[in-house]
Design a protein around this motif. Sequence first.
Motif, PDB file in Angstrom:
ATOM      1  N   PRO A   1      53.334  39.152  40.404  1.00 38.93           N
ATOM      2  CA  PRO A   1      52.003  39.303  39.429  1.00 38.93           C
ATOM      3  C   PRO A   1      50.856  39.713  40.637  1.00 38.93           C
ATOM      4  O   PRO A   1      51.159  40.734  41.206  1.00 38.93           O
ATOM      5  N   LEU A   2      49.847  40.538  40.128  1.00 35.47           N
ATOM      6  CA  LEU A   2      48.677  41.339  40.524  1.00 35.47           C
ATOM      7  C   LEU A   2      48.533  40.546  42.004  1.00 35.47           C
ATOM      8  O   LEU A   2      47.646  39.372  42.017  1.00 35.47           O
ATOM      9  N   ALA A   3      49.059  42.460  43.076  1.00 35.94           N
ATOM     10  CA  ALA A   3      48.634  41.610  44.046  1.00 35.94           C
ATOM     11  C   ALA A   3      49.129  40.478  44.877  1.00 35.94           C
ATOM     12  O   ALA A   3      48.810  39.730  45.908  1.00 35.94           O
ATOM     13  N   GLY A   4      50.147  39.863  44.021  1.00 35.66           N
ATOM     14  CA  GLY A   4      51.380  38.372  44.879  1.00 35.66           C
ATOM     15  C   GLY A   4      49.689  37.173  44.002  1.00 35.66           C
ATOM     16  O   GLY A   4      50.998  35.798  44.300  1.00 35.66           O
ATOM     17  N   VAL A   5      49.372  37.369  42.995  1.00 32.04           N
ATOM     18  CA  VAL A   5      48.383  36.024  43.081  1.00 32.04           C
ATOM     19  C   VAL A   5      48.369  36.265  41.432  1.00 32.04           C
ATOM     20  O   VAL A   5      48.097  37.175  40.589  1.00 32.04           O
ATOM     21  N   THR A   6      48.809  35.008  40.781  1.00 34.44           N
ATOM     22  CA  THR A   6      48.594  35.017  39.618  1.00 34.44           C
ATOM     23  C   THR A   6      47.659  34.677  38.874  1.00 34.44           C
ATOM     24  O   THR A   6      46.450  34.111  38.801  1.00 34.44           O
ATOM     25  N   THR A   7      47.164  36.162  37.953  1.00 38.15           N
ATOM     26  CA  THR A   7      45.329  35.944  37.226  1.00 38.15           C
ATOM     27  C   THR A   7      45.609  36.374  35.657  1.00 38.15           C
ATOM     28  O   THR A   7      46.564  37.170  35.960  1.00 38.15           O
ATOM     29  N   HIS A   8      44.628  35.714  35.287  1.00 41.57           N
ATOM     30  CA  HIS A   8      44.651  36.168  33.547  1.00 41.57           C
ATOM     31  C   HIS A   8      43.206  37.821  33.604  1.00 41.57           C
ATOM     32  O   HIS A   8      42.682  36.819  34.081  1.00 41.57           O
ATOM     33  N   ILE A   9      43.643  37.892  32.266  1.00 35.78           N
ATOM     34  CA  ILE A   9      42.602  39.043  32.084  1.00 35.78           C
ATOM     35  C   ILE A   9      40.890  38.167  32.329  1.00 35.78           C
ATOM     36  O   ILE A   9      40.105  39.115  32.341  1.00 35.78           O
ATOM     37  N   SER A  10      40.773  36.509  31.595  1.00 36.87           N
ATOM     38  CA  SER A  10      39.888  36.302  31.523  1.00 36.87           C
ATOM     39  C   SER A  10      39.308  35.551  32.666  1.00 36.87           C
ATOM     40  O   SER A  10      38.060  35.884  32.605  1.00 36.87           O
ATOM     41  N   GLU A  11      40.394  35.993  33.775  1.00 38.03           N
ATOM     42  CA  GLU A  11      39.217  35.772  35.293  1.00 38.03           C
ATOM     43  C   GLU A  11      38.783  37.343  36.010  1.00 38.03           C
ATOM     44  O   GLU A  11      38.313  37.010  36.872  1.00 38.03           O
ATOM     45  N   LEU A  12      38.728  37.884  35.114  1.00 38.66           N
ATOM     46  CA  LEU A  12      38.532  39.844  35.653  1.00 38.66           C
ATOM     47  C   LEU A  12      37.385  39.650  35.017  1.00 38.66           C
ATOM     48  O   LEU A  12      37.353  40.044  34.284  1.00 38.66           O
ATOM     49  N   ASN A  13      36.027  40.531  36.307  1.00 37.66           N
ATOM     50  CA  ASN A  13      34.966  40.875  35.252  1.00 37.66           C
ATOM     51  C   ASN A  13      34.702  42.269  35.994  1.00 37.66           C
ATOM     52  O   ASN A  13      33.624  42.381  35.703  1.00 37.66           O
ATOM     53  N   ASP A  14      36.170  42.608  37.022  1.00 37.53           N
ATOM     54  CA  ASP A  14      35.564  43.948  37.923  1.00 37.53           C
ATOM     55  C   ASP A  14      37.009  44.546  37.387  1.00 37.53           C
ATOM     56  O   ASP A  14      37.900  43.869  37.378  1.00 37.53           O
ATOM     57  N   TYR A  15      37.044  45.854  37.798  1.00 38.44           N
ATOM     58  CA  TYR A  15      38.108  46.215  38.663  1.00 38.44           C
ATOM     59  C   TYR A  15      38.416  45.502  39.016  1.00 38.44           C
ATOM     60  O   TYR A  15      37.939  45.153  40.245  1.00 38.44           O
ATOM     61  N   PRO A  16      39.876  45.561  39.322  1.00 35.96           N
ATOM     62  CA  PRO A  16      40.386  45.202  40.655  1.00 35.96           C
ATOM     63  C   PRO A  16      40.303  45.735  41.860  1.00 35.96           C
ATOM     64  O   PRO A  16      40.147  46.685  41.501  1.00 35.96           O
ATOM     65  N   GLU A  17      40.071  44.953  43.276  1.00 36.76           N
ATOM     66  CA  GLU A  17      39.482  45.454  44.352  1.00 36.76           C
ATOM     67  C   GLU A  17      40.197  46.245  44.811  1.00 36.76           C
ATOM     68  O   GLU A  17      41.122  46.389  44.695  1.00 36.76           O
ATOM     69  N   LYS A  18      38.957  47.071  45.312  1.00 36.52           N
ATOM     70  CA  LYS A  18      39.992  48.919  45.424  1.00 36.52           C
ATOM     71  C   LYS A  18      40.776  48.687  46.937  1.00 36.52           C
ATOM     72  O   LYS A  18      39.888  47.350  47.830  1.00 36.52           O
ATOM     73  N   GLY A  19      42.099  48.264  48.211  1.00 37.68           N
ATOM     74  CA  GLY A  19      42.455  48.156  49.271  1.00 37.68           C
ATOM     75  C   GLY A  19      43.352  47.716  48.783  1.00 37.68           C
ATOM     76  O   GLY A  19      43.822  46.832  49.812  1.00 37.68           O
ATOM     77  N   MET A  20      43.062  46.649  47.937  1.00 40.49           N
ATOM     78  CA  MET A  20      44.021  45.415  47.719  1.00 40.49           C
ATOM     79  C   MET A  20      45.988  45.916  47.811  1.00 40.49           C
ATOM     80  O   MET A  20      46.296  46.795  47.537  1.00 40.49           O
ATOM     81  N   ALA A  21      46.475  44.974  48.359  1.00 37.38           N
ATOM     82  CA  ALA A  21      47.961  45.386  48.622  1.00 37.38           C
ATOM     83  C   ALA A  21      49.044  44.807  46.901  1.00 37.38           C
ATOM     84  O   ALA A  21      48.730  44.120  46.364  1.00 37.38           O
ATOM     85  N   ILE A  22      49.238  46.157  47.311  1.00 35.03           N
ATOM     86  CA  ILE A  22      50.031  46.217  45.404  1.00 35.03           C
ATOM     87  C   ILE A  22      51.907  45.163  46.108  1.00 35.03           C
ATOM     88  O   ILE A  22      52.588  45.651  47.068  1.00 35.03           O
ATOM     89  N   ALA A  23      51.811  44.495  45.367  1.00 35.43           N
ATOM     90  CA  ALA A  23      53.594  43.803  45.299  1.00 35.43           C
ATOM     91  C   ALA A  23      54.350  44.844  45.536  1.00 35.43           C
ATOM     92  O   ALA A  23      55.036  45.413  44.293  1.00 35.43           O
ATOM     93  N   VAL A  24      54.891  44.397  46.268  1.00 31.51           N
ATOM     94  CA  VAL A  24      56.758  46.170  46.120  1.00 31.51           C
ATOM     95  C   VAL A  24      58.007  45.185  46.150  1.00 31.51           C
ATOM     96  O   VAL A  24      57.424  43.711  46.822  1.00 31.51           O
ATOM     97  N   GLY A  25      59.030  45.309  45.725  1.00 32.62           N
ATOM     98  CA  GLY A  25      60.371  44.947  45.499  1.00 32.62           C
ATOM     99  C   GLY A  25      61.031  45.862  45.873  1.00 32.62           C
ATOM    100  O   GLY A  25      61.139  47.541  45.883  1.00 32.62           O
ATOM    101  N   GLU A  26      62.550  45.371  45.736  1.00 27.38           N
ATOM    102  CA  GLU A  26      63.525  46.730  45.951  1.00 27.38           C
ATOM    103  C   GLU A  26      63.721  47.484  45.037  1.00 27.38           C
ATOM    104  O   GLU A  26      63.957  48.970  45.413  1.00 27.38           O
ATOM    105  N   HIS A  27      63.497  47.676  43.763  1.00 25.79           N
ATOM    106  CA  HIS A  27      63.185  48.180  41.954  1.00 25.79           C
ATOM    107  C   HIS A  27      61.601  49.361  42.028  1.00 25.79           C
ATOM    108  O   HIS A  27      61.726  49.961  41.716  1.00 25.79           O
TER     109      HIS A  27
END
Length: 323
Positions: A286-312
Amino acid sequence: MNEQQTKSPQLAGSQRFIDRLAEQQLTLTREQTTTLQINTGLLCDLCCRHCHLEAGPQRSELMSRATMEQIIAHARQVHYPTIDITGGAPELVPDLAYLIERLAPLTERLMLRTNLTALHRSDNKDLIGLFQRHKVVLVASFPATNAAQLEAQRGVGVMDSSLQMLKRLNAAGYGIAGSGLQLDLVASPSGAFLPSGQEQAEKKFKRDLARKWGLEFNQLYIFANMPLGRFLHWLQKSDNLQSYMEKLTAGFNPCTVDGLMCRTLLSVNWDGYLYDCDFNLAAGFPLAGVTTHISELNDYPEKGMAIAVGEHCYACTAGSGFT
Ligand code: SF4
Ligand code: SF4
C-alpha cells in the motif's frame, strides 16, 4: 511483512533493493504528485503471459460508480496535471464514459491505456468519438511488429484485431501529425530478457508499421517486464526467475532513481485503495506502507514520504529504466 508482500519475488543471495539504494546513498521519497493513475479493474478480454496484474476474462473486479464518484470528488479538490486511466481493459467498464466526461475538465492531460482488442470489441459504445471529443491521449499496448512474437504474449488472432484498431484510430486522426490526437505505443520483450534501446526500437516500429500496414503513431515506450503476477509465475515455471532477477540487478542504474515515476504518481485501485504505483498495487504494497482509501485523502500525498519498495523495483532501475 504481510501475506501480500510475498507477491514480489524473494531471492536468497541477492542484495535487497532497499539495501542497494542505501549502498548507493540513494533514497526513494515522494515529490510533488502530478499524476493520478486510476486502475478501473482487472477484467480484460486478453490473458497476456506478461501481465503483472493477472488480469483476464475470468476476473470480475471492476470499479463501481460509487468509487468513481470518490475519485472525481478528490480530483476536483486536488489538481493533477495528468490523469491516467488503466486496467485490465478500461473499455469493459460500464461507466467509463461517465468517468471520462467528468475527469476531462479537471486535468490538462487525460490518458487511457488500451490493449486495442477491447476497443475493437466495444464498437457499440462509440468510445473513439468520446476520446476525440475530450482529446484523450491513447497509450496502446503493441508488444512487437512480428505477429508470432506478439501473439506468443497476447494470444492467437490479437495481431489482426490490433492492426484493424490502429487503422481505425489513424482514420480518426489518432497518431497523425497535426491532428492534436496522440497515439503512443508500449512494447516489452517477449521473454526473460531486457529490452533494447528505446530510440532504436521506436525507429524500427515506425518503419515496420508504415511499410507493412501504412500505420502511424507518435511515440514508443519500451519497458522491461515486471517480475510480478503472471510473468512471475511464468519465470518460476520456466526456471528463468533466478537468471532474470540477476539480469535486472546487474543492470541496476543509479541514474534512473531520480526520475522514477513513483516519486510523482499516485495509483488508485478499482476499490479506491491507494498505492505508490501500479506495480506496488499488483505486489500488494500500500501507499507508503499504510492502507489508505481515496476517501480519506484530502490533499496530495505528503512530499518526503518514503515510497514502499520491493525486489520487483529492480525492473524500474535496470538499464535506462522505467520512469
Ligand atoms: S497485460 Fe494488459 S491487455 Fe494483457 S491481460 Fe494484462 S491488462 Fe489485459
Ligand atoms: S515498482 Fe518502480 S515505480 Fe513502483 S515503487 Fe518500485 S521503483 Fe517505484
